[in-house]
Design an enzyme around this catalytic site. Structure first.
Site, PDB file in Angstrom:
ATOM      1  N   GLU A 217      26.364  51.080  46.322  1.00  0.00           N
ATOM      2  CA  GLU A 217      27.433  51.043  47.330  1.00  0.00           C
ATOM      3  C   GLU A 217      27.923  52.455  47.587  1.00  0.00           C
ATOM      4  OE1 GLU A 217      31.821  49.097  48.308  1.00  0.00           O
ATOM      5  OE2 GLU A 217      30.791  48.508  46.481  1.00  0.00           O
ATOM      6  N   GLY A 357      33.796  54.342  38.849  1.00  0.00           N
ATOM      7  CA  GLY A 357      34.600  53.699  37.819  1.00  0.00           C
ATOM      8  C   GLY A 357      33.965  52.398  37.401  1.00  0.00           C
ATOM      9  N   ALA A 358      33.645  51.554  38.388  1.00  0.00           N
ATOM     10  CA  ALA A 358      33.018  50.266  38.099  1.00  0.00           C
ATOM     11  C   ALA A 358      32.420  49.734  39.383  1.00  0.00           C
ATOM     12  CB  ALA A 358      34.044  49.287  37.541  1.00  0.00           C
ATOM     13  N   ASN A 361      28.047  44.801  41.164  1.00  0.00           N
ATOM     14  CA  ASN A 361      26.703  44.274  41.414  1.00  0.00           C
ATOM     15  C   ASN A 361      26.595  42.834  40.923  1.00  0.00           C
ATOM     16  OD1 ASN A 361      25.846  47.139  41.899  1.00  0.00           O
ATOM     17  ND2 ASN A 361      26.198  47.240  39.706  1.00  0.00           N
ATOM     18  N   HIS A 393      38.862  42.466  38.051  1.00  0.00           N
ATOM     19  CA  HIS A 393      38.590  42.847  39.444  1.00  0.00           C
ATOM     20  C   HIS A 393      37.101  42.727  39.777  1.00  0.00           C
ATOM     21  CE1 HIS A 393      39.554  45.193  43.158  1.00  0.00           C
ATOM     22  NE2 HIS A 393      38.244  45.385  43.082  1.00  0.00           N
ATOM     23  N   GLU A 394      36.262  43.320  38.941  1.00  0.00           N
ATOM     24  CA  GLU A 394      34.832  43.294  39.242  1.00  0.00           C
ATOM     25  C   GLU A 394      34.265  41.881  39.117  1.00  0.00           C
ATOM     26  OE1 GLU A 394      33.865  45.809  40.658  1.00  0.00           O
ATOM     27  OE2 GLU A 394      35.386  47.232  39.990  1.00  0.00           O
ATOM     28  N   HIS A 397      35.001  39.828  42.227  1.00  0.00           N
ATOM     29  CA  HIS A 397      34.128  40.171  43.356  1.00  0.00           C
ATOM     30  C   HIS A 397      32.924  39.233  43.452  1.00  0.00           C
ATOM     31  CE1 HIS A 397      35.432  43.539  45.701  1.00  0.00           C
ATOM     32  NE2 HIS A 397      35.597  44.351  44.672  1.00  0.00           N
ATOM     33  N   GLU A 416      37.819  44.296  49.526  1.00  0.00           N
ATOM     34  CA  GLU A 416      38.570  45.022  48.503  1.00  0.00           C
ATOM     35  C   GLU A 416      40.022  44.569  48.461  1.00  0.00           C
ATOM     36  OE1 GLU A 416      37.494  46.663  46.136  1.00  0.00           O
ATOM     37  OE2 GLU A 416      35.429  46.892  46.799  1.00  0.00           O
TER      38      GLU A 416
END
Length: 479
Positions: A217, A357-358, A361, A393-394, A397, A416
């Site tokens: 990304e 940071g993170a 995927n 958070h990840e 997603h 986001e």
């Protein structure tokens, strides 16, 4: 997604936060750095571009019960350079900034159905083979098919098993164009050579500290193979990775592990399949010397999901809180939003030299170690809160960003902003809602308001951009 981060001592009160994506400060930036911010509930995303090598530490005092406090360890990360190009004159023409306008969006002429990737990882070069099922948006039409590609050496290209000759395609430093594709569906096979060991941009596939890692990304996949590198091209992926077993015992990619085994010459392979369509920016590959903390999660429908957090061996003891955070996020997403994890395996990889940071995927989240590792001897309450938020958070997603994704990069604030809201609610429910809200407002006043009063002010969805990386600004995190 969260960009590079990490604290540095600053004037006045130290603040540690996790923002969702904070980026672009001055336009004339050369190095990219993101700082960690604890936004709306221990999680913020960060993404900022600064001229030097690392900046800023934010320390949001978070009340997080029964976690010991230790002196904060400040870290610094950064530096992004790009390899010099072989033809500076030609490249300078190709690299002239071109403004991209929202009003100019057009649907692609071709879509991809399936993408089969094969990676032969080597010390001096890596061979990437792709087999793509292509179909036109309008049946019977056959306009040229333009593929993105950067720093890639083309080895061969075949359409429906027939190798194309010069004159049947055009190749420049940024694109591979098929001049006369078949009028219906067809199979496109491309073999190319890349050099992850020389990739200092840290976009696409790169090698650092002995490990292979990806960051795609927003537009990194074009550094791996020729492809339509845009978020509205959704396809099902399989990925076969081959490498030296002694050097790279762990081979990871998206989805479920279908098969693995040994090959001649001390090499081995792993075959991964992701059954859900995704854009190429969510593709991930990791290969290296890693060990894992393993656990399981039982979904509300009774499925058993294997959870693994991979780190260098010495860091595994510091992943207990990260595993707790992952399981808490999975349970919370089921209870609050009714969203159940959709695969049999969820991997997290934490390495010290991941410059973002993170990254979310699909089923293979990659983190900088700072956002995963914690121990009572060295971590503060804010560190524990930040890890809880970023892990959440990840993971969130997986639905808001992965399964439901963007049409184009102008919609970045949708995936986001919604995911930041979800991680803020998660952090509030597991901690103090009042303290979290105070922290969020503090970030707005200290960072968002100055940006809105400065030269980088713009709508949440700008009408145009020149470089996608500069699109990641603080405004995305407070919408």
């Amino acid at each position: 997604m969260a960009r590079l981060v990490l604290p540095c001592k600053g004037a006045g009160l130290a603040r540690t936060g996790l923002l969702g994506l904070v980026s672009s400060a001055p336009l004339q930036v050369t190095n990219r750095v993101s700082f960690l911010e604890n936004s709306a509930k221990n999680i913020y995303r960060y993404r900022r571009f600064l001229t030097s090598e690392a900046l800023c530490r934010r320390n949001c005092r978070f009340s997080y019960p029964s976690l010991s406090r230790a002196k904060q360890a400040n870290r610094l990360i950064c530096s992004v350079a790009t390899e010099s190009l072989k033809n500076p004159v030609e490249e300078s023409k190709m690299d002239t900034p071109k403004e991209i306008f929202l009003k100019d969006y057009k649907r692609p002429d071709y879509y991809f159905d399936t993408v089969d990737l094969r990676f032969s990882l080597g010390e001096e070069k890596t061979i990437v083979s792709s087999k793509i099922t292509v179909f036109p948006r309008i049946e019977g039409s056959s306009p040229p098919l333009v593929l993105d590609g950067h720093d890639i050496k083309l080895v061969s290209i075949c359409v429906n098993g027939k190798e194309l000759k010069e004159g049947e395609y055009l190749l420049d430093s940024r694109h591979l164009t098929l001049l006369s594709p078949p009028s219906g569906s067809f199979t496109l096979e491309i073999v190319n050579e890349i050099h992850p060991e020389k990739n200092t941009s840290l976009e696409g596939l790169y090698k650092s500290s002995g490990n292979f890692c990806t960051q795609c990304e927003a537009e990194g996949f074009r550094n791996i193979t020729f492809y339509q590198d845009r978020p509205d091209i959704m396809a099902k992926y399989t990925c076969r990775i081959e490498a030296d077993k002694s050097l790279y015992p762990v081979l990871l990619s998206n989805g479920n592990l279908i098969e693995q085994g040994d090959l001649e010459g001390g090499r081995h392979y792993a075959l991964w399949e992701d059954p859900f369509k995704k854009p190429c920016y969510l593709f991930a590959l990791v290969a290296g010397q890693l060990e894992s903390r393993d656990d399981t999660f039982i979904t509300r429908s009774g499925r058993k999901v294997s959870l693994r957090i991979w780190t260098p061996a010495q860091d595994v003891p510091k992943t207990a809180h990260a595993m707790y955070s992952l399981k808490a996020a999975m349970k919370w997403d089921e209870d609050v939003f009714g969203l159940e994890y959709d695969l049999d395996l969820f991997n997290i990889v934490a390495v010290p030299d991941f410059n973002m940071g993170a990254m979310e995927n699909k089923s293979l989240n990659i983190f900088n170690s700072k956002l995963v590792l914690a121990s009572p001897e060295t971590a503060t309450d804010a560190d524990y809160a930040a890890i809880l938020g970023v892990i959440g958070h990840e993971y969130f997603h997986n639905w808001t960003g992965n399964r439901v994704t963007c049409r184009d990069w102008f919609q970045l604030s949708l995936k986001e902003g919604l995911t930041v809201f979800r991680d803020q609610e998660f952090s509030s429910d597991l901690g103090s809602r009042t303290v979290k809200r105070i922290a969020d407002v503090s970030k707005l006043r200290n960072y968002q308001f100055p940006q809105d009063a400065g030269p980088m002010a713009h709508p949440v969805r700008p009408h145009s951009y020149i470089k996608m990386d500069n699109f990641y600004t603080g405004k995305l995190f407070f919408t």
